[in-house]
Design an enzyme around this catalytic site. Structure first.
Site, PDB file in Angstrom:
ATOM      1  N   ASN A 196       0.870  -1.178   0.000  1.00 52.79           N
ATOM      2  CA  ASN A 196       0.000   0.000   0.000  1.00 52.79           C
ATOM      3  C   ASN A 196       0.904   1.225   0.000  1.00 52.79           C
ATOM      4  O   ASN A 196       1.476   1.571   1.033  1.00 52.79           O
ATOM      5  CB  ASN A 196      -0.899  -0.024   1.244  1.00 52.79           C
ATOM      6  CG  ASN A 196      -1.753   1.233   1.362  1.00 52.79           C
ATOM      7  OD1 ASN A 196      -1.829   2.033   0.422  1.00 52.79           O
ATOM      8  ND2 ASN A 196      -2.390   1.412   2.503  1.00 52.79           N
ATOM      9  N   TRP A 197       1.014   1.810  -1.163  1.00 57.03           N
ATOM     10  CA  TRP A 197       1.904   2.979  -1.281  1.00 57.03           C
ATOM     11  C   TRP A 197       1.365   4.198  -0.543  1.00 57.03           C
ATOM     12  O   TRP A 197       2.086   5.166  -0.348  1.00 57.03           O
ATOM     13  CB  TRP A 197       2.087   3.340  -2.759  1.00 57.03           C
ATOM     14  CG  TRP A 197       3.151   2.542  -3.453  1.00 57.03           C
ATOM     15  CD1 TRP A 197       3.859   1.488  -2.954  1.00 57.03           C
ATOM     16  CD2 TRP A 197       3.635   2.764  -4.788  1.00 57.03           C
ATOM     17  NE1 TRP A 197       4.753   1.030  -3.894  1.00 57.03           N
ATOM     18  CE2 TRP A 197       4.640   1.798  -5.024  1.00 57.03           C
ATOM     19  CE3 TRP A 197       3.315   3.666  -5.803  1.00 57.03           C
ATOM     20  CZ2 TRP A 197       5.331   1.726  -6.232  1.00 57.03           C
ATOM     21  CZ3 TRP A 197       4.007   3.581  -6.999  1.00 57.03           C
ATOM     22  CH2 TRP A 197       5.006   2.627  -7.212  1.00 57.03           C
ATOM     23  N   LYS A 198       0.071   4.200  -0.211  1.00 55.85           N
ATOM     24  CA  LYS A 198      -0.553   5.402   0.376  1.00 55.85           C
ATOM     25  C   LYS A 198      -0.298   6.583  -0.582  1.00 55.85           C
ATOM     26  O   LYS A 198      -0.320   6.377  -1.790  1.00 55.85           O
ATOM     27  CB  LYS A 198      -0.038   5.638   1.797  1.00 55.85           C
ATOM     28  CG  LYS A 198      -0.158   4.347   2.635  1.00 55.85           C
ATOM     29  CD  LYS A 198       0.128   4.504   4.081  1.00 55.85           C
ATOM     30  CE  LYS A 198      -0.050   3.163   4.786  1.00 55.85           C
ATOM     31  NZ  LYS A 198       0.112   3.240   6.223  1.00 55.85           N
ATOM     32  N   HIS A 215      -9.402   1.330   5.088  1.00 53.43           N
ATOM     33  CA  HIS A 215      -8.103   1.546   5.732  1.00 53.43           C
ATOM     34  C   HIS A 215      -8.270   2.524   6.894  1.00 53.43           C
ATOM     35  O   HIS A 215      -9.051   3.468   6.817  1.00 53.43           O
ATOM     36  CB  HIS A 215      -7.087   2.085   4.722  1.00 53.43           C
ATOM     37  CG  HIS A 215      -5.697   2.017   5.256  1.00 53.43           C
ATOM     38  ND1 HIS A 215      -5.193   2.960   6.122  1.00 53.43           N
ATOM     39  CD2 HIS A 215      -4.720   1.093   5.095  1.00 53.43           C
ATOM     40  CE1 HIS A 215      -3.956   2.624   6.458  1.00 53.43           C
ATOM     41  NE2 HIS A 215      -3.638   1.495   5.851  1.00 53.43           N
ATOM     42  N   GLU A 234      -6.552   4.886   7.885  1.00 57.07           N
ATOM     43  CA  GLU A 234      -6.304   6.309   7.563  1.00 57.07           C
ATOM     44  C   GLU A 234      -7.534   6.938   6.905  1.00 57.07           C
ATOM     45  O   GLU A 234      -7.820   8.118   7.119  1.00 57.07           O
ATOM     46  CB  GLU A 234      -5.047   6.429   6.681  1.00 57.07           C
ATOM     47  CG  GLU A 234      -3.791   6.170   7.505  1.00 57.07           C
ATOM     48  CD  GLU A 234      -2.653   5.529   6.744  1.00 57.07           C
ATOM     49  OE1 GLU A 234      -2.653   5.549   5.496  1.00 57.07           O
ATOM     50  OE2 GLU A 234      -1.749   4.985   7.416  1.00 57.07           O
ATOM     51  N   GLU A 276      -5.255  -4.916  10.654  1.00 58.38           N
ATOM     52  CA  GLU A 276      -4.228  -3.891  10.849  1.00 58.38           C
ATOM     53  C   GLU A 276      -4.479  -3.153  12.161  1.00 58.38           C
ATOM     54  O   GLU A 276      -5.309  -2.224  12.209  1.00 58.38           O
ATOM     55  CB  GLU A 276      -4.258  -2.879   9.701  1.00 58.38           C
ATOM     56  CG  GLU A 276      -3.894  -3.465   8.357  1.00 58.38           C
ATOM     57  CD  GLU A 276      -3.290  -2.404   7.433  1.00 58.38           C
ATOM     58  OE1 GLU A 276      -2.161  -2.613   6.996  1.00 58.38           O
ATOM     59  OE2 GLU A 276      -3.936  -1.384   7.183  1.00 58.38           O
ATOM     60  N   GLY A 324       2.673   2.380  10.737  1.00 57.60           N
ATOM     61  CA  GLY A 324       3.625   3.481  10.554  1.00 57.60           C
ATOM     62  C   GLY A 324       4.331   3.893  11.827  1.00 57.60           C
ATOM     63  O   GLY A 324       4.950   4.952  11.873  1.00 57.60           O
ATOM     64  N   SER A 358       3.621  -2.147  10.238  1.00 58.74           N
ATOM     65  CA  SER A 358       5.078  -2.189  10.406  1.00 58.74           C
ATOM     66  C   SER A 358       5.672  -3.546  10.066  1.00 58.74           C
ATOM     67  O   SER A 358       6.664  -3.960  10.676  1.00 58.74           O
ATOM     68  CB  SER A 358       5.471  -1.748  11.819  1.00 58.74           C
ATOM     69  OG  SER A 358       5.025  -0.420  12.067  1.00 58.74           O
ATOM     70  N   GLY A 364       2.921  -1.110   4.239  1.00 53.79           N
ATOM     71  CA  GLY A 364       2.978   0.311   3.915  1.00 53.79           C
ATOM     72  C   GLY A 364       4.401   0.728   3.575  1.00 53.79           C
ATOM     73  O   GLY A 364       4.876   0.570   2.450  1.00 53.79           O
ATOM     74  N   GLY A 365       5.105   1.267   4.566  1.00 52.64           N
ATOM     75  CA  GLY A 365       6.428   1.832   4.345  1.00 52.64           C
ATOM     76  C   GLY A 365       7.391   0.912   3.606  1.00 52.64           C
ATOM     77  O   GLY A 365       8.112   1.355   2.706  1.00 52.64           O
TER      78      GLY A 365
HETATM   79  P1  13P Z   1       3.142   0.362   7.631  1.00 46.48           P
HETATM   80  O1  13P Z   1       3.640  -0.943   7.048  1.00 46.48           O
HETATM   81  O2  13P Z   1       3.893   1.541   7.123  1.00 46.48           O
HETATM   82  O3  13P Z   1       3.040   0.298   9.113  1.00 46.48           O
HETATM   83  O4  13P Z   1       1.652   0.564   7.093  1.00 46.48           O
HETATM   84  C1  13P Z   1       0.756  -0.481   7.199  1.00 46.48           C
HETATM   85  C2  13P Z   1      -0.453  -0.110   6.449  1.00 46.48           C
HETATM   86  O5  13P Z   1      -1.172   0.794   6.832  1.00 46.48           O
HETATM   87  C3  13P Z   1      -0.737  -0.846   5.220  1.00 46.48           C
HETATM   88  O6  13P Z   1      -2.010  -0.557   4.773  1.00 46.48           O
END
Ligand code: 13P
Length: 339
Positions: A79-81, A173, A175, A245, A251, A291, A312-313
């Site tokens: 997930n690049w966000k 998600h 966010e 999640e 994050g 994470s 994510g990251g």
């Molecule tokens: P991180 O891997 O950066 O913690 O993000 C997880 C996430 O929100 C994937 O959708």
């Protein structure tokens, strides 16, 4: 025989509208209370809860059912966000394709050892789809609207994504829930719209830190799952990946322990079994996200009820993401050889 699945959904709400009042009523919440307040009540009153703990509390003892893992193909989704430019996307996807081609995504058993999905911003989708064409890599979006079409300036429908060649879409998600007003009800609408358009859904559920401290993690993820999947049939469930999640792990560099991740994934699976039957629940793909990285992926992915990850990251660098895919591929191959 096909089971009817979760209650609610289309019977009580016209297609394209948010989920039915009945779902909330079934949870014992008074209809006279405005919707926003009822959702706050359902999520728990966080400020006045008597329980204060300074460490995360184990909720239930995990059960072991490692044999069922052989029924499922793990999915590693990036997930690049809101990161990376459209002009950077083609080169990234080509690098990821090359780096994961040797990840043994095809197990000797004949089934895929691991599915690989990359969820990019809307404006990066064309470049990603073009670069991934003909490969094992699937491209996903990060959200879709619940209506088929209409006066929703700035929004993107599931049918538009499908038309572009998108295969997956993330819904719910944390966010989106935290910053853009997504509720369990709108997540239900988006899930319904995506399935109707023929997209596969990555449905995100997870508790915030206060909910874990208050010991209501399982109630929260059950409620989120139940409302999102209202009216979804057993056949449609095959097009849904659930991503557990925990919000406190996203994050933050704070990862759930492998045992914590597994206990919630297992609880979601058991909850699915109540509505869809054991076979459908055992076939459901339930990921962990929060994470996850190249260093911790192998331990998390080895858990009996963790079927991949939402990253994510660590999905922003092709080499890091490929390392996680490789860890999942190895798990898939070893699980597929369990007799
Ligand atoms: P991180 O891997 O950066 O913690 O993000 C997880 C996430 O929100 C994937 O959708």
């Amino acid at each position: 025989m096909e089971r009817s699945g979760m209650p609610g959904g289309d019977a009580a709400a016209p297609k394209g509208q948010v989920a039915p009042e009945e779902t909330l009523a079934a949870e014992g919440v008074n209809k006279a209370v405005p919707l926003a307040i009822r959702i706050i009540i359902l999520r728990g009153a966080k400020t006045h809860h008597p329980f204060q703990a300074d460490s995360y509390i184990p909720i239930q003892k995990p059960k072991e059912n490692p044999m069922n893992k052989t029924l499922r193909t793990p999915v590693i989704a990036g997930n690049w966000k809101m990161n990376l430019l459209p002009s950077q996307t083609g080169a990234f996807v080509k690098e990821l394709k090359a780096a994961t081609a040797e990840a043994d995504c095809s197990a000797p058993s004949g089934r895929d050892a691991c599915g690989v999905v990359l969820c990019v911003p809307y404006v990066n989708l064309c470049a990603a789809i073009g670069a991934a064409a003909g490969s094992h890599l699937k491209i996903g979006a990060q959200n879709c609207h619940w209506a088929e079409s209409g006066a929703f300036t700035g929004e993107v429908s599931a049918a538009m994504l499908k038309d572009l060649g998108v295969e997956y879409v993330i819904v719910g998600h944390s966010e989106r829930r935290a910053y853009f007003g997504d509720t369990d009800q709108t997540v239900h609408g988006r899930t319904r719209a995506a399935l109707d358009a023929g997209l596969k859904v990555i449905l995100c559920v997870g508790e915030v830190k206060e909910e874990r401290l208050q010991g209501v993690t399982l109630e929260v993820v059950r409620l989120q799952t139940k409302i999102a999947l209202g009216g979804v049939t057993e056949a449609e469930l095959r097009g849904v990946v659930i991503a557990y999640e925990p919000v406190w792990a996203i994050g933050t560099g704070l990862t759930a322990t492998a045992a914590q991740a597994n206990e919630v994934c297992l609880a979601i699976r058991d909850f699915l079994a109540e509505f869809y039957g054991r076979d459908a629940a055992d076939a459901a793909v339930i990921q962990y996200g929060g994470s996850m990285n190249a260093g911790n992926a192998a331990e998390l992915l080895a858990q009996p009820d963790v079927d991949g990850g939402l990253i994510g990251g660590a999905s922003l660098k092709a080499a890091d993401f490929a390392a996680i895919v490789k860890a999942a591929g190895r798990q898939g191959v070893s699980a597929s050889t369990v007799k």
